[in-house]
Design a protein around this motif. Structure first.
Motif, PDB file in Angstrom:
ATOM      1  N   HIS A  88     -41.089 -50.090 124.384  1.00  0.00           N
ATOM      2  CA  HIS A  88     -40.797 -50.560 125.643  1.00  0.00           C
ATOM      3  C   HIS A  88     -40.740 -52.153 125.215  1.00  0.00           C
ATOM      4  O   HIS A  88     -41.044 -52.855 124.088  1.00  0.00           O
ATOM      5  CB  HIS A  88     -41.885 -50.399 126.511  1.00  0.00           C
ATOM      6  CG  HIS A  88     -41.817 -50.450 128.032  1.00  0.00           C
ATOM      7  ND1 HIS A  88     -40.494 -50.517 128.224  1.00  0.00           N
ATOM      8  CD2 HIS A  88     -42.342 -50.932 128.877  1.00  0.00           C
ATOM      9  CE1 HIS A  88     -40.445 -51.132 129.759  1.00  0.00           C
ATOM     10  NE2 HIS A  88     -41.591 -51.205 130.018  1.00  0.00           N
ATOM     11  N   ALA A  89     -40.431 -52.844 126.318  1.00  0.00           N
ATOM     12  CA  ALA A  89     -40.402 -54.193 126.187  1.00  0.00           C
ATOM     13  C   ALA A  89     -41.670 -54.801 125.703  1.00  0.00           C
ATOM     14  O   ALA A  89     -41.502 -55.728 124.596  1.00  0.00           O
ATOM     15  CB  ALA A  89     -39.977 -55.205 127.553  1.00  0.00           C
ATOM     16  N   TRP A 131     -45.919 -46.761 116.498  1.00  0.00           N
ATOM     17  CA  TRP A 131     -44.812 -47.546 116.433  1.00  0.00           C
ATOM     18  C   TRP A 131     -44.861 -49.023 116.440  1.00  0.00           C
ATOM     19  O   TRP A 131     -44.072 -49.718 116.064  1.00  0.00           O
ATOM     20  CB  TRP A 131     -43.800 -46.960 117.281  1.00  0.00           C
ATOM     21  CG  TRP A 131     -43.705 -45.359 117.064  1.00  0.00           C
ATOM     22  CD1 TRP A 131     -43.677 -44.497 118.015  1.00  0.00           C
ATOM     23  CD2 TRP A 131     -43.441 -44.690 115.699  1.00  0.00           C
ATOM     24  NE1 TRP A 131     -43.708 -43.105 117.601  1.00  0.00           N
ATOM     25  CE2 TRP A 131     -43.403 -43.302 116.291  1.00  0.00           C
ATOM     26  CE3 TRP A 131     -42.882 -45.062 114.685  1.00  0.00           C
ATOM     27  CZ2 TRP A 131     -43.099 -42.328 115.106  1.00  0.00           C
ATOM     28  CZ3 TRP A 131     -42.845 -44.139 113.681  1.00  0.00           C
ATOM     29  CH2 TRP A 131     -42.915 -42.883 113.933  1.00  0.00           C
ATOM     30  N   ALA A 132     -45.819 -49.673 117.344  1.00  0.00           N
ATOM     31  CA  ALA A 132     -46.025 -50.930 117.380  1.00  0.00           C
ATOM     32  C   ALA A 132     -46.708 -51.567 116.032  1.00  0.00           C
ATOM     33  O   ALA A 132     -46.179 -52.555 115.729  1.00  0.00           O
ATOM     34  CB  ALA A 132     -47.222 -51.254 118.547  1.00  0.00           C
ATOM     35  N   LEU A 133     -47.455 -50.797 115.340  1.00  0.00           N
ATOM     36  CA  LEU A 133     -47.627 -51.115 113.803  1.00  0.00           C
ATOM     37  C   LEU A 133     -46.493 -51.202 113.022  1.00  0.00           C
ATOM     38  O   LEU A 133     -46.547 -52.021 112.178  1.00  0.00           O
ATOM     39  CB  LEU A 133     -48.987 -50.174 113.498  1.00  0.00           C
ATOM     40  CG  LEU A 133     -50.275 -50.284 114.539  1.00  0.00           C
ATOM     41  CD1 LEU A 133     -51.386 -49.269 113.625  1.00  0.00           C
ATOM     42  CD2 LEU A 133     -50.813 -51.784 114.491  1.00  0.00           C
ATOM     43  N   LEU A 162     -37.732 -57.615 125.910  1.00  0.00           N
ATOM     44  CA  LEU A 162     -36.678 -57.143 126.537  1.00  0.00           C
ATOM     45  C   LEU A 162     -36.588 -55.651 126.543  1.00  0.00           C
ATOM     46  O   LEU A 162     -36.640 -55.250 125.051  1.00  0.00           O
ATOM     47  CB  LEU A 162     -35.525 -57.869 126.447  1.00  0.00           C
ATOM     48  CG  LEU A 162     -35.516 -59.253 126.955  1.00  0.00           C
ATOM     49  CD1 LEU A 162     -34.226 -59.998 126.416  1.00  0.00           C
ATOM     50  CD2 LEU A 162     -35.655 -59.572 128.424  1.00  0.00           C
ATOM     51  N   VAL A 163     -36.148 -54.878 127.289  1.00  0.00           N
ATOM     52  CA  VAL A 163     -35.870 -53.398 127.027  1.00  0.00           C
ATOM     53  C   VAL A 163     -34.473 -53.243 126.086  1.00  0.00           C
ATOM     54  O   VAL A 163     -33.403 -53.985 126.703  1.00  0.00           O
ATOM     55  CB  VAL A 163     -35.597 -52.515 128.387  1.00  0.00           C
ATOM     56  CG1 VAL A 163     -35.472 -51.217 128.095  1.00  0.00           C
ATOM     57  CG2 VAL A 163     -37.061 -52.689 129.047  1.00  0.00           C
ATOM     58  N   GLY A 164     -34.686 -52.724 125.304  1.00  0.00           N
ATOM     59  CA  GLY A 164     -33.110 -52.202 124.629  1.00  0.00           C
ATOM     60  C   GLY A 164     -33.708 -51.465 123.125  1.00  0.00           C
ATOM     61  O   GLY A 164     -34.768 -51.143 122.884  1.00  0.00           O
ATOM     62  N   GLU A 184     -47.144 -48.824 128.267  1.00  0.00           N
ATOM     63  CA  GLU A 184     -48.467 -48.956 128.006  1.00  0.00           C
ATOM     64  C   GLU A 184     -49.421 -48.294 129.186  1.00  0.00           C
ATOM     65  O   GLU A 184     -50.652 -47.910 129.074  1.00  0.00           O
ATOM     66  CB  GLU A 184     -48.752 -50.408 128.177  1.00  0.00           C
ATOM     67  CG  GLU A 184     -48.296 -51.222 129.241  1.00  0.00           C
ATOM     68  CD  GLU A 184     -46.949 -51.276 129.527  1.00  0.00           C
ATOM     69  OE1 GLU A 184     -46.505 -51.415 130.773  1.00  0.00           O
ATOM     70  OE2 GLU A 184     -46.028 -51.165 128.671  1.00  0.00           O
ATOM     71  N   LYS A 185     -48.877 -48.099 130.033  1.00  0.00           N
ATOM     72  CA  LYS A 185     -49.598 -47.315 131.315  1.00  0.00           C
ATOM     73  C   LYS A 185     -49.983 -45.761 130.891  1.00  0.00           C
ATOM     74  O   LYS A 185     -50.930 -45.401 131.488  1.00  0.00           O
ATOM     75  CB  LYS A 185     -48.870 -47.503 132.600  1.00  0.00           C
ATOM     76  CG  LYS A 185     -48.856 -48.869 133.120  1.00  0.00           C
ATOM     77  CD  LYS A 185     -47.605 -49.000 134.390  1.00  0.00           C
ATOM     78  CE  LYS A 185     -46.216 -49.078 133.908  1.00  0.00           C
ATOM     79  NZ  LYS A 185     -45.263 -49.170 134.737  1.00  0.00           N
ATOM     80  N   ALA A 186     -49.351 -45.339 130.005  1.00  0.00           N
ATOM     81  CA  ALA A 186     -49.453 -44.028 129.737  1.00  0.00           C
ATOM     82  C   ALA A 186     -51.079 -43.800 128.830  1.00  0.00           C
ATOM     83  O   ALA A 186     -51.479 -42.840 128.632  1.00  0.00           O
ATOM     84  CB  ALA A 186     -48.298 -43.249 128.691  1.00  0.00           C
ATOM     85  N   VAL A 187     -51.589 -45.047 128.363  1.00  0.00           N
ATOM     86  CA  VAL A 187     -52.785 -44.758 128.066  1.00  0.00           C
ATOM     87  C   VAL A 187     -53.867 -44.292 128.886  1.00  0.00           C
ATOM     88  O   VAL A 187     -54.938 -43.778 128.199  1.00  0.00           O
ATOM     89  CB  VAL A 187     -53.417 -46.277 127.468  1.00  0.00           C
ATOM     90  CG1 VAL A 187     -53.704 -47.227 128.543  1.00  0.00           C
ATOM     91  CG2 VAL A 187     -54.414 -46.436 126.357  1.00  0.00           C
ATOM     92  N   LEU A 188     -53.602 -44.342 130.055  1.00  0.00           N
ATOM     93  CA  LEU A 188     -54.606 -43.782 130.819  1.00  0.00           C
ATOM     94  C   LEU A 188     -54.603 -42.098 130.762  1.00  0.00           C
ATOM     95  O   LEU A 188     -55.620 -41.405 130.839  1.00  0.00           O
ATOM     96  CB  LEU A 188     -53.943 -43.769 132.287  1.00  0.00           C
ATOM     97  CG  LEU A 188     -54.315 -45.161 132.996  1.00  0.00           C
ATOM     98  CD1 LEU A 188     -53.602 -45.169 134.375  1.00  0.00           C
ATOM     99  CD2 LEU A 188     -55.786 -45.665 133.127  1.00  0.00           C
ATOM    100  N   LEU A 189     -53.250 -41.546 130.249  1.00  0.00           N
ATOM    101  CA  LEU A 189     -53.562 -40.288 129.795  1.00  0.00           C
ATOM    102  C   LEU A 189     -54.551 -39.628 128.759  1.00  0.00           C
ATOM    103  O   LEU A 189     -54.866 -38.818 128.633  1.00  0.00           O
ATOM    104  CB  LEU A 189     -52.115 -39.729 129.352  1.00  0.00           C
ATOM    105  CG  LEU A 189     -51.572 -38.400 129.223  1.00  0.00           C
ATOM    106  CD1 LEU A 189     -51.747 -37.928 130.874  1.00  0.00           C
ATOM    107  CD2 LEU A 189     -50.196 -38.116 128.745  1.00  0.00           C
ATOM    108  N   VAL A 190     -54.876 -40.914 128.143  1.00  0.00           N
ATOM    109  CA  VAL A 190     -56.044 -40.680 126.826  1.00  0.00           C
ATOM    110  C   VAL A 190     -57.267 -41.097 127.620  1.00  0.00           C
ATOM    111  O   VAL A 190     -58.223 -40.080 127.323  1.00  0.00           O
ATOM    112  CB  VAL A 190     -55.753 -41.571 125.736  1.00  0.00           C
ATOM    113  CG1 VAL A 190     -56.715 -41.473 124.656  1.00  0.00           C
ATOM    114  CG2 VAL A 190     -54.207 -41.288 125.173  1.00  0.00           C
TER     115      VAL A 190
END
Length: 577
Positions: A287-288, A295-297, A330-332, A391-397
């Motif tokens: 994501h942006a 994948w960030a790492l 940016l998103v892309g 990033e908001k999907a971290v709440l799923l954890v």
């Protein structure tokens, strides 16, 4: 001594040592603060949290606020046949039908309060009437979470501390009550389903989870764990024989839920259109603002290798299209400059392979605790290795992990590491000055208020050199967050941020959405400003990388604990036989 309700082995709870029989003044304070076995305390928490959320009404709100206002207008103004086709606004409807029905229901009082709220062409409407109404609906619907936590609390005060920590979770405050979404309501449904599983009401648990899937499809990350658990513990006997009645009851009930949800759209021949809205696979790996995952790492490693090649002139093949692809805010599509590019099929294979490890263990031991741990790990695997994760999907954890926090020290430390990293990773969503103070102060108070009483009950001193070293390293990692906060706060003031507001606006837009309908990368002034300030998004990158380290390590921690405990469990079964 406690025994799990679905027949798992008994586990002994540690009793306090003689030195702890006489509580200190501080322990009395914290025990009384979290004295949830008195009804008035529960109401105190409810009222205090409600007052805080009411005070946040005028605070910053993201474009998600307009997204949901537009959905109110779509479902109120248009016939159901046009819901998933409307493009009046760029914020098109991209949640499953139950959430659309939910918006339709909320649009009725909205139209009575202020008809302009549900005017489809009244884009970006920001009157106080719509602000107060939509903020209120978040608070009211979040009561589902409060009721479930209240009904599900057992073994006071520890479990009630956990319940309070979830209801007051800073993730909900940041994402729902400032940024603006309805996660509290939907996680209330999830925890309700988990509670039913704990109480051995597995049919109702499965049906409720099916309902949740039709509210928001992100919960499909948890579906494999539900499928294995319900199939193994509800539809099959311990000897592997099929309980035909149970299987048919569960299958028919789940099918009925999907028929109610998708049936009208199937009759209109709109399932392909609906699926295209729910699953747009045209976005890139990241994501942006990179979600703090694996994948960030990898993306950061690609940036480091690129910089190394540029500085040293090393003989490394560089993909020119990948030089400016990442870290733009940016998103892309994410195109790597040095490392091989990652495709959706790659992320799918990695995710399925890792989930299979947890699911095999769950199949061999379909107890409630095993289910809860496998459920957490399944969501965590999808967050760390999924395609275009937000990033908001971290709440799923973080939310299901909270239910494991009081098991013992190993779980508790995992909970602390993941919670600090996960909550901090949400900070970039809120970047306005006043709200930034609120998010930092509130999150700090929350983690301290949860850490102190729980650590007193579960803390175990490391009993080996390796554990001592690991404990020290983890504490050093946690101590780095104040330094990171100082860096991301001071960096913009040191000239690292462009003076052109268009770049910040672009970042705000991309951070504020679920990404399914985020505008394409902007050109012109915004891109020029980004070129003029190449370090513009360094604080975001540093936040993502540092939080990703903690979340990946915590994931490995919990996975090791789960596999180790399951091995011991199988050994105990062999001895019994």
């Amino acid at each position: 001594m406690t025994k799990e309700q679905d027949g798992s082995p008994q586990t002994l709870k540690k009793t306090p040592s003689s030195n702890s029989l006489r509580p200190s003044a501080s322990s009395v304070f914290y025990d009384s603060w979290f004295r949830w076995d008195v009804l008035s305390s529960e109401w105190d928490v409810l009222w205090l949290s409600t007052i805080l959320k009411l005070l946040l009404f005028p605070s910053y709100r993201s474009t998600d606020f307009e997204v949901h206002r537009n959905w109110l207008a779509i479902t109120h103004t248009l016939p159901i046949s046009k819901w998933y086709y409307d493009t009046t606004s760029e914020w098109t409807l991209d949640y499953p039908p139950f959430f659309a029905y939910f918006e339709k229901l909320m649009s009725v009082p909205a139209s009575l309060i202020d008809p302009k709220i549900v005017d489809l062409n009244n884009l970006n409407y920001g009157a106080w009437s719509v602000v107060a109404y939509q903020r209120s609906t978040v608070i009211i619907t979040e009561l589902v979470l409060g009721v479930v936590l209240l009904k599900g609390s057992i073994e006071p005060p520890i479990q009630r501390i956990i319940s309070a920590s979830i209801f007051l979770h800073p993730g909900f405050l940041i994402v729902d009550h400032i940024h603006f979404q309805y996660n509290g309501f939907m996680y209330g449904i999830l925890l309700w389903s988990i509670l039913l599983a704990r109480n051995s009401n597995k049919l109702a648990s499965g049906v409720l989870f099916a309902v949740l899937l039709n509210f928001k499809h992100i919960y499909m990350y948890l579906a494999p764990a539900y499928f294995v658990y319900l199939l193994r513990s509800f539809c099959l006997s311990s000897t592997g024989q099929v309980h035909v009645k149970n299987f048919l009851s569960l299958a028919n009930a789940v099918i009925a839920v999907f028929v109610v949800s998708l049936g009208p759209f199937a009759l209109m021949g709109q399932i392909p259109q609906l699926l295209s809205r729910l699953f747009p696979f045209t976005r890139g790996l990241n994501h942006a603002y990179w979600a703090p995952n694996f994948w960030a790492l990898v993306t950061a490693a690609d940036r480091v290798l690129l910089k190394y090649a540029q500085l040293t002139g090393a003989n490394i093949v560089i993909n020119d299209s990948g030089v400016a692809s990442t870290s733009r805010g940016l998103v892309g599509d994410t195109v790597f400059a040095v490392l091989p590019n990652v495709k959706p099929i790659h992320t799918f294979i990695v995710t399925v392979a890792l989930q299979a490890v947890w699911l095999v263990k769950l199949w061999t031991n379909p107890s409630y605790k095993s289910f809860l741990t496998a459920l957490t790990l399944s969501g965590w695997t999808s967050f760390l290795f999924g395609w275009h994760v937000h990033e908001k999907a971290v709440l799923l954890v973080l939310i299901p992990l909270s239910l494991l926090a009081a098991e013992r020290q190993a779980y508790f430390r995992t909970f602390v590491l993941a919670s600090v990293a996960g909550v901090f990773s949400l900070f970039p969503l809120i970047f306005t000055p006043a709200e930034s103070i609120i998010k930092v102060v509130y999150s700090t108070v929350w983690i301290a208020a949860v850490y102190i009483p729980l650590s007193r009950r579960v803390y175990e001193y490391p009993n080996s050199i390796s554990l001592v070293v690991m404990d020290a390293v983890e504490k050093v990692y946690l101590a780095g967050f104040p330094l990171l906060l100082m860096f991301v706060s001071v960096f913009p003031l040191s000239g690292g941020k462009s003076t052109v507001n268009s770049a910040s606006t672009s970042m705000e837009t991309c951070l504020s959405t679920d990404g399914f309908s985020c505008p394409e990368p902007q050109t012109g002034l915004a891109q020029d400003s980004l070129s003029a300030a190449p370090m513009e998004f360094l604080p975001l990158m540093m936040t993502s990388i540092y939080c990703a380290i903690g979340l990946v390590w915590s994931f490995l921690r919990l996975g090791f604990i789960y596999l180790q405990e399951e091995s011991k469990y199988q050994g105990q079964l062999s001895e019994i036989k």
